[in-house]
Design a protein around this motif. Structure first.
Motif, PDB file in Angstrom:
ATOM      1  N   TYR A  15       0.816  -1.226   0.000  1.00 15.73           N
ATOM      2  CA  TYR A  15       0.000   0.000   0.000  1.00 15.73           C
ATOM      3  C   TYR A  15       0.848   1.273   0.000  1.00 15.73           C
ATOM      4  CZ  TYR A  15      -3.844  -3.182   1.107  1.00 15.73           C
ATOM      5  OH  TYR A  15      -4.756  -4.202   1.077  1.00 15.73           O
ATOM      6  N   ASN A  16       1.938   1.274   0.726  1.00 17.68           N
ATOM      7  CA  ASN A  16       2.747   2.501   0.784  1.00 17.68           C
ATOM      8  C   ASN A  16       3.336   2.850  -0.575  1.00 17.68           C
ATOM      9  OD1 ASN A  16       2.224   2.959   3.457  1.00 17.68           O
ATOM     10  ND2 ASN A  16       4.052   1.895   4.199  1.00 17.68           N
ATOM     11  N   LYS A  68       2.456   6.025  -3.088  1.00 15.81           N
ATOM     12  CA  LYS A  68       3.519   6.897  -3.610  1.00 15.81           C
ATOM     13  C   LYS A  68       3.274   7.194  -5.097  1.00 15.81           C
ATOM     14  CE  LYS A  68       8.406   6.600  -4.945  1.00 15.81           C
ATOM     15  NZ  LYS A  68       8.196   6.534  -6.362  1.00 15.81           N
TER      16      LYS A  68
END
Lengths: 273, 151
Positions: free
Chosen positions: A155-156, A160
């Protein structure tokens, strides 16, 4: 978006003509391959006549990308992914610009998130962060990179790419039609419900009558313990889905974050009568 | 040695055509008048959409330890006639590197029978004239488990 569509309408014929202007090729092999390609695309896609002309085009020049690509398309659409991949690999080897199409199709038709991401990241690096658009025009390919990472559970990294792409588009005032929807669903999956609601509300400003967005808004409010607001959103989603609005649908494949009427009715059913 | 489609000696009238094979296809499966179109051109679908189709397949798929080495893609392609009946099933198999392969025969038989048991098709075309269409189901397999079903 309207200006973007107008720009595309005016520019596309010129671009297509430029792409198939065989006089631009100075060597005989490419020019012959190009002329045969032009004859091939006059026939129905996937027809014997067209495939035979692509074959002749590739005999003239085995690395002629437009013929490799066009010859591959009917195999993709008919589920023959072996022959599609063989042809697209040759196109990519001849010119990395075909990474855009291979990467997009690996996502859309095969749900091969890792290889799709690898292709698009390679193109992203070559194109200095501007990999271009999916062949259906719906997506900046950075959004597909973000979706690939989301489906792989990262998810990170997904966020981004979403944020980078959307910030870029906001500056140019042409955010993609579904960008905020997918960003919102990603925040929802990452359990950032407030962030998801902010994104989804931005999507409702972009595409007011898209039922899918209100379904996800309902899920966010439900997760936040606000059943009254959740129910309002599910009712709105159902009204738009069945009467006055639109929902995600594609003739070829199920769309990312596509919502079905049964999803909405299941949620409404949980509230009782 | 990998097959090179650009060197084929001939091509079918249309890529993906499935011709009747008396050894495998039902003689009583009738096509309606007219051509066989592609699903995406006529709107052939399944009652409840792709979601219902996937739910059925995932519910009835039975994993066996013998399938544990199966990773890649299996495409089951078939015809939906204008009466929403199916036949002429054909199977394509590739590994995770997109190379042709042959998976466990029992697994392929199970997957094919599952596709054959789908009986809520909605034939495409118009209300006045329903069409015959080709459809396919592609299974992304990871160690014998279904990870994705497209389209």
């Amino acid at each position: 978006m309207r200006y973007f569509i107008l720009l595309l309408l005016f520019c596309t014929p010129a671009l297509l003509k430029a792409q198939t202007n065989c006089d631009l090729y100075t060597d005989k092999a490419h020019k012959n391959a190009c002329l045969l390609y032009q004859q091939a695309i006059e026939y129905n896609q996937g027809s014997r006549e067209s495939q035979l002309l692509f074959q002749r085009s590739l005999q003239a020049c085995p690395t002629f990308g437009p013929s490799l690509h066009e010859m591959s398309v009917p195999y993709l659409k008919q589920g023959d992914f072996y022959n599609w991949k063989q042809l697209m690999d040759r196109a990519v080897n001849a010119d990395p610009k075909w990474l855009a199409d291979r990467g997009w199709c690996l996502f859309k038709f095969l749900r091969d998130y890792q290889n799709s991401f690898n292709d698009l990241k390679r193109l992203y690096d070559i194109a200095k962060g501007q990999p271009g658009y999916s062949s259906d025009g719906d997506y900046d390919l950075r959004i597909i990179m973000a979706l690939n990472q989301r489906y792989m559970g990262n998810y990170n990294l997904s966020l981004k790419y979403f944020k980078e792409c959307i910030a870029d588009h906001e500056k140019k005032n042409w955010v993609g039609l579904y960008d905020y929807l997918h960003l919102g669903v990603t925040h929802l999956l990452a359990q950032d419900y407030k962030g998801a609601i902010a994104d989804l509300q931005r999507e409702t400003k972009k595409y007011e009558k898209l039922a899918d967005t209100y379904y996800y808004l309902g899920l966010c409010y439900k997760k936040m313990g606000q059943p009254k607001k959740a129910k309002e959103q599910f009712i709105k989603a159902k009204t738009l889905f069945t009467k006055t609005g639109y929902h995600r649908n594609d003739p070829y494949c199920e769309e990312p974050d596509q919502v079905y009427l049964s999803d909405i009715e299941r949620e409404l059913g949980k509230f009782g009568r | 040695m990998a097959q090179d489609i650009t060197k084929a000696k001939s091509y079918p009238e249309q890529v993906g055509d499935i011709t009747f094979d008396p050894k495998t296809d039902r003689a009583d499966f009738k096509l309606c008048d007219g051509d066989i179109y592609q699903y995406y051109g006529t709107g052939t679908t399944y009652k409840g959409g792709t979601k219902a189709l996937k739910q059925y397949l995932l519910k009835h798929y039975q994993y066996k330890p013998a399938y544990k080495n199966i990773t890649g893609y299996v495409t089951v392609r078939f015809v939906v006639n204008c009466r929403a009946q199916t036949d002429r099933f054909r199977v394509l198999q590739i590994d995770e590197h997109y190379q042709k392969t042959t998976f466990n025969a029992g697994f392929i038989s199970h997957l094919t029978k599952l596709c054959q048991s789908l009986n809520n098709w909605v034939a495409g075309g118009t209300d006045q004239r329903k069409a015959n269409t080709y459809y396919y189901l592609n299974f992304k397999m990871l160690r014998g488990r279904i990870k994705e079903i497209t389209p």
